[in-house]
Design a protein around this motif. Structure first.
Motif, PDB file in Angstrom:
ATOM      1  N   GLY A 114      52.202  22.219  32.345  1.00 19.09           N
ATOM      2  CA  GLY A 114      52.998  23.196  33.265  1.00 19.09           C
ATOM      3  C   GLY A 114      54.251  23.605  33.516  1.00 19.09           C
ATOM      4  O   GLY A 114      54.543  25.498  32.981  1.00 19.09           O
ATOM      5  N   LEU A 115      55.122  22.309  34.075  1.00 19.02           N
ATOM      6  CA  LEU A 115      56.437  22.880  34.131  1.00 19.02           C
ATOM      7  C   LEU A 115      56.780  24.004  33.033  1.00 19.02           C
ATOM      8  O   LEU A 115      58.617  23.750  33.000  1.00 19.02           O
ATOM      9  N   ILE A 116      56.922  22.707  31.811  1.00 20.56           N
ATOM     10  CA  ILE A 116      57.723  23.128  30.470  1.00 20.56           C
ATOM     11  C   ILE A 116      57.285  24.594  30.468  1.00 20.56           C
ATOM     12  O   ILE A 116      58.270  25.144  29.835  1.00 20.56           O
ATOM     13  N   TYR A 117      55.758  24.588  30.320  1.00 22.01           N
ATOM     14  CA  TYR A 117      55.727  26.484  29.708  1.00 22.01           C
ATOM     15  C   TYR A 117      56.265  27.300  30.613  1.00 22.01           C
ATOM     16  O   TYR A 117      56.819  28.127  29.656  1.00 22.01           O
ATOM     17  N   GLU A 118      56.760  26.918  31.756  1.00 18.41           N
ATOM     18  CA  GLU A 118      57.020  28.200  33.389  1.00 18.41           C
ATOM     19  C   GLU A 118      58.618  28.006  32.826  1.00 18.41           C
ATOM     20  O   GLU A 118      59.415  28.376  33.810  1.00 18.41           O
ATOM     21  N   GLY A 119      58.984  26.853  32.511  1.00 19.07           N
ATOM     22  CA  GLY A 119      61.034  27.372  32.674  1.00 19.07           C
ATOM     23  C   GLY A 119      61.397  26.200  33.056  1.00 19.07           C
ATOM     24  O   GLY A 119      62.877  26.090  33.460  1.00 19.07           O
ATOM     25  N   ALA A 120      60.210  24.933  33.809  1.00 17.61           N
ATOM     26  CA  ALA A 120      60.900  24.566  35.117  1.00 17.61           C
ATOM     27  C   ALA A 120      61.738  22.949  34.578  1.00 17.61           C
ATOM     28  O   ALA A 120      61.168  23.116  33.470  1.00 17.61           O
ATOM     29  N   ILE A 121      62.184  22.402  35.175  1.00 14.25           N
ATOM     30  CA  ILE A 121      62.621  21.217  35.362  1.00 14.25           C
ATOM     31  C   ILE A 121      62.026  19.920  35.686  1.00 14.25           C
ATOM     32  O   ILE A 121      62.178  19.873  36.791  1.00 14.25           O
ATOM     33  N   PRO A 122      60.911  18.962  35.292  1.00 13.32           N
ATOM     34  CA  PRO A 122      61.219  17.836  35.416  1.00 13.32           C
ATOM     35  C   PRO A 122      61.602  17.126  36.204  1.00 13.32           C
ATOM     36  O   PRO A 122      63.108  16.763  35.252  1.00 13.32           O
ATOM     37  N   VAL A 123      62.049  16.708  37.418  1.00 13.76           N
ATOM     38  CA  VAL A 123      63.182  15.446  37.104  1.00 13.76           C
ATOM     39  C   VAL A 123      62.233  14.521  37.724  1.00 13.76           C
ATOM     40  O   VAL A 123      60.782  13.717  39.202  1.00 13.76           O
ATOM     41  N   PHE A 124      62.775  13.271  37.050  1.00 18.31           N
ATOM     42  CA  PHE A 124      61.372  11.604  36.349  1.00 18.31           C
ATOM     43  C   PHE A 124      62.030  11.257  38.229  1.00 18.31           C
ATOM     44  O   PHE A 124      62.839  11.049  38.462  1.00 18.31           O
ATOM     45  N   CYS A 125      61.126  10.609  38.573  1.00 13.65           N
ATOM     46  CA  CYS A 125      60.965   9.563  39.238  1.00 13.65           C
ATOM     47  C   CYS A 125      60.365   7.991  39.113  1.00 13.65           C
ATOM     48  O   CYS A 125      59.469   8.423  38.504  1.00 13.65           O
ATOM     49  N   ASP A 126      60.807   6.926  39.915  1.00 16.17           N
ATOM     50  CA  ASP A 126      60.603   6.095  39.266  1.00 16.17           C
ATOM     51  C   ASP A 126      59.837   5.801  39.922  1.00 16.17           C
ATOM     52  O   ASP A 126      59.248   6.492  40.619  1.00 16.17           O
TER      53      ASP A 126
END
Length: 393
Positions: A114-126
Motif C-alpha cells: 500500500g505504501l509503494i502504491y501511494e508513492g510513500a517510502i518504507p523506513v525499515f527497522c530491525d
C-alpha cells in the motif's frame, strides 16, 4: 473444545515413537475446517447462488457486523485481500507520495504494498530478537524527517508490545496502522489486536487462522469518516452509484468469501485453543533441543505459525522433508533485499539489520494447524529429536 484439543491438552508429554511409518505430515490441513462447517455452509451457498449475491452484498455486510462485534470495533470494512486492506488504510491515513512510514524489515511484502502504491517510502527497522516484531529502539534510531506513520506487525500470531508502540507513536506524532494479518483473535489485556491503532488490517488468505475459500481482507476502525472513505475506495471510489468522487479500486469482498468466513468465525476461538495446545506440546517436547522456540512476550499468542530457529535450519528442513514432514520458511529474504524495492526505501535501508538477518537465515516453520493430531505432532517431534541425535554423532 473438540476431542483432538482435549486429547492434546490431557497429554502434552513427548514419548519417542517406535516403528512408526513415516506418514506424511502436512504443513497445514485446511480440509479439517471445511469438514466442520460443510453442512451449514453448503445450505447457505445454495441461498447465495439463488440470490446471485456474489459481489459484496448482504453476506459481506452481515460478516462486517459479525466481525466488528467479535473484535470490539465500531466499523469493519471488508475487502478482497489483506494487501488491499493495508492499501485502503494507507489512503485513509492520508499517507501519500514522499511520506515515510516505519515498518519491520522482517515481514511479508504485503505489509508495504500500500505504501509503494501511494508513492510513500518504507523506513525499515530491525526486529526484536525474541519475537521478531518491530524493535522500537531501532525504530527510534531510524527516525528521520517526513516519517508520518508506523505499521507494527503482529508477527506469527504474537502481538507487538502495544503500550510501548502507542507511546512511541504519540511521542513522535505518528499514525498507527496495525498489521494483524497473522493474529486474528490475539488480545492484549482483553482487547483485540487491530483496535489499538487508528486502523487494524486483517488477511483471510486460506491458510490464515480465519481463512476464506480464496482471498479476503478487512480493516477495522472506530473512525466513521475513515470507514466511509475506505468503503468508497474499495468500490471504484463511489460515494453513490456511478458518482466516482475519488480514484478508487475494485477491492470488494466476494459474497462467497463472506459466507465461508461467517461460518468459520463461529469456530475461531475453538480452533485457536487447538493451536495453543499444539504449541504447548511442541514447547515441552522440544525444550531440550538446540532449537530456539517461540515465546509469548506481549499479550497472548494465537500461533498462526510455529517458527523455531537453528543455524542448522537448511539441514533440518531437508531431514524433515525426507521424513515426510512439511515445513515452511517465513521469511528468508528481508524486505530491504527484495529486487523490486531497489532504490525505493529510505536512506537507512543499507544500515545493518542483524536480528532480521538471523530470523531470515535460521527460522523454520513447523506444521501447525487446528485439528493436528497427537500422532502427527509426535512424528514431527520424533524426527527433530532424531536429527539432533544424528548431528551430535
Amino acid at each position: 473444545m473438540n476431542a483432538v484439543a482435549t486429547r492434546m491438552n490431557a497429554s502434552v508429554r513427548y514419548e519417542p515413537l517406535e516403528d512408526m511409518a513415516h506418514t506424511p505430515v502436512p504443513f497445514a490441513d485446511l480440509s479439517i475446517q471445511w469438514d466442520q462447517i460443510r453442512p451449514a455452509a453448503m445450505a447457505d451457498l445454495e441461498k447465495l447462488f439463488a440470490e446471485s449475491a456474489f459481489c459484496q452484498g448482504p453476506w459481506a455486510t452481515a460478516f462486517e457486523a459479525q466481525i466488528a462485534d467479535y473484535l470490539g470495533a465500531k466499523h469493519a470494512v471488508a475487502v478482497n485481500s489483506g494487501s488491499s486492506a493495508l492499501h485502503v488504510a494507507t489512503i485513509a491515513a492520508g499517507i501519500g507520495r514522499g511520506d515515510k512510514v516505519l515498518v519491520p524489515a522482517h515481514t511479508f511484502i504485503g505489509t508495504i504494498w500500500g505504501l509503494i502504491y501511494e508513492g510513500a517510502i518504507p523506513v525499515f527497522c530491525d526486529v526484536d530478537d525474541a519475537t521478531g516484531t518491530i524493535d522500537l529502539a531501532d525504530a527510534e534510531r531510524r527516525m528521520e524527517p517526513g516519517v508520518k506513520a508506523i505499521i507494527p506487525v503482529h508477527l506469527y500470531g504474537q502481538p507487538v508490545d502495544l503500550p510501548a508502540t502507542l507511546a512511541f507513536a504519540e511521542r513522535h506524532g505518528l499514525t498507527v496502522i496495525e498489521d494483524c494479518a497473522q493474529a486474528i483473535g490475539a488480545c492484549h489485556q482483553g482487547r483485540s489486536v487491530g483496535t489499538f491503532g487508528a486502523m487494524g488490517c486483517f488477511s483471510f488468505y486460506p491458510g490464515k487462522n480465519l481463512g476464506g475459500a480464496g482471498e479476503g481482507g478487512l480493516v477495522v476502525t472506530d473512525d466513521g469518516d475513515k470507514a466511509d472513505l475506505m468503503r468508497a475506495v474499495r468500490n471504484h471510489g463511489q460515494g453513490e452509484r456511478y458518482v466516482h468522487e475519488r480514484v478508487g479500486y475494485n477491492y470488494r469482498m466476494d459474497g462467497i468469501q463472506a459466507l465461508v468466513l461467517s461460518h468459520k468465525l463461529r469456530r475461531l476461538d475453538g480452533w485457536t485453543d487447538q493451536r495453543r495446545a499444539v504449541a504447548a506440546r511442541y514447547a515441552e517436547a522440544l525444550a531440550g533441543t538446540p532449537l530456539r522456540l517461540p515465546v509469548t512476550a506481549h499479550g497472548d499468542h494465537v500461533y498462526h505459525l510455529y517458527v523455531v530457529r537453528t543455524r542448522q535450519r537448511d539441514a533440518l528442513k531437508a531431514f524433515l522433508d525426507a521424513r515426510g514432514v512439511q515445513t515452511g520458511l517465513h521469511y528468508p529474504v528481508p524486505l530491504y533485499r527484495q529486487p523490486c524495492l531497489s532504490g525505493i526505501a529510505s536512506s537507512h535501508a543499507t544500515a545493518p539489520f542483524p536480528v532480521t538477518e538471523d530470523w531470515a537465515a535460521n527460522g523454520l516453520s513447523l506444521p501447525m494447524f487446528a485439528g493436528m493430531t497427537a500422532e502427527q505432532q509426535d512424528q514431527v517431534i520424533d524426527a527433530i529429536h532424531d536429527f539432533f541425535k544424528g548431528s551430535r554423532s
